[in-house]
Design an enzyme around this catalytic site. Sequence first.
Site, short mmCIF file in Angstrom:
data_model
loop_
_atom_site.label_atom_id
_atom_site.label_comp_id
_atom_site.label_asym_id
_atom_site.label_seq_id
_atom_site.Cartn_x
_atom_site.Cartn_y
_atom_site.Cartn_z
N HIS A 134 0.70 -1.35 0.03
CA HIS A 134 -0.09 -0.11 0.28
C HIS A 134 0.53 1.42 0.16
CE1 HIS A 134 1.20 -0.55 4.01
NE2 HIS A 134 1.21 0.98 4.47
N ASP A 136 0.52 4.99 1.88
CA ASP A 136 0.15 5.14 2.99
C ASP A 136 -1.52 6.54 2.91
OD1 ASP A 136 1.26 3.77 4.93
OD2 ASP A 136 2.99 5.46 5.37
N HIS A 285 4.25 0.23 -0.25
CA HIS A 285 5.49 -0.52 0.87
C HIS A 285 4.75 -1.72 1.28
CE1 HIS A 285 3.85 2.31 3.33
NE2 HIS A 285 3.52 2.10 4.40
N ARG A 302 4.95 7.04 13.17
CA ARG A 302 5.37 8.01 12.16
C ARG A 302 4.30 9.09 12.12
NH1 ARG A 302 0.62 4.91 7.70
NH2 ARG A 302 -1.01 6.12 9.42
FE LIG Z 1 2.22 2.01 5.33
#
Ligand SMILES: [Fe+2]
Length: 329
Positions: A134, A136, A285, A302
């Site tokens: 995917h 993000d 990723h 993140r």
């Molecule tokens: Fe991710």
Amino acid sequence: MTTGRGTEDRAAERTARRVGGIEVRPVAGHIGAEITGVDLAEGLDDDAVAVVRQAVLRWKVVFFRGQRLDHAGHVALARRFGEPVVLGRRGSVSPPDFPEVETTADRLELGGRFGMEHDEWLQRRRHTLLRGWHCDHGARVDPPAATVLRAETVPPYGGDTTWSNLAAAYAGLSAPVRAFVDGLRAEHRLGVGYQPRPGDDSYLRHLLDHQVASVHPLVRVHPETGERVLFVNGYYVEQIVGVSRPESAALLEMLLEQAVRPEYTVRFRWEPGSVAFWDNRATIHLAPSDNAHLDFPRVMHRVMLTGDVPVGVDGTPSQPLVGTRPGHW
Ligand SMILES: [Fe+2]
């Protein structure tokens, strides 16, 4: 497109490039570079920001090791490159005082949240090999431009992340197929392909209550590099618009296989203090799935940067379908 780079440029890239004490060392043929000679916690001067920005655009994901960022330093670093996303909803272990930081602690959160063990939840989301890949928040009409992910606690082995370069994947298609996919669009939807539990399924209810879907060009033009990017992933893409279901399924299988061919990927072994900074517009990723059985903690933080609405080869922008508005998180 940057396919016309000269021999001199390529020769310079074969070895590490050192600018003002910062070294950018490519680690795979199409994607990934390790950057040394920089202390992210000290803050970057304008020259360093320019070097890192250029490396992210060229290599799509860059890695720093041995950093000592805290939440404030992490947000400050991201802010040098764009506007950090402030998430409306975050997991329960995210730091309350830093709304830009989203913390994941494997298996601690989701088990309680959706009444399912993390393994089962993963299985139901990733029932095919390619489903985990995917970018993000790819179902939004304006997916984040970049993600800065920092490792706090990692397993002694297992738990690597893999990225793939979607500009290289596009360039690697044959000319007739490139011309064909240039004009296509696809629906991206949160939770597509999720296999519901029999009986009560609180995750399914969550998906229905928080639907997010958009139509994106299948090939997007990168707003900074001008590269054409094969904008597909296994996690969000529901179907190609304007073709039949079987045609869509066959095309997507071919394009997803292309997108994650090993030659377009790089795999990163995390250590405490590692930071990965990737271009979320030009990569997908794969989060690790080899560490659930190991029972080691893995804590990651993140911060994402807000992004543009993608634009296709013909200049047509993505369209929101449900649950997403540009700039509204
Ligand atoms: Fe991710």
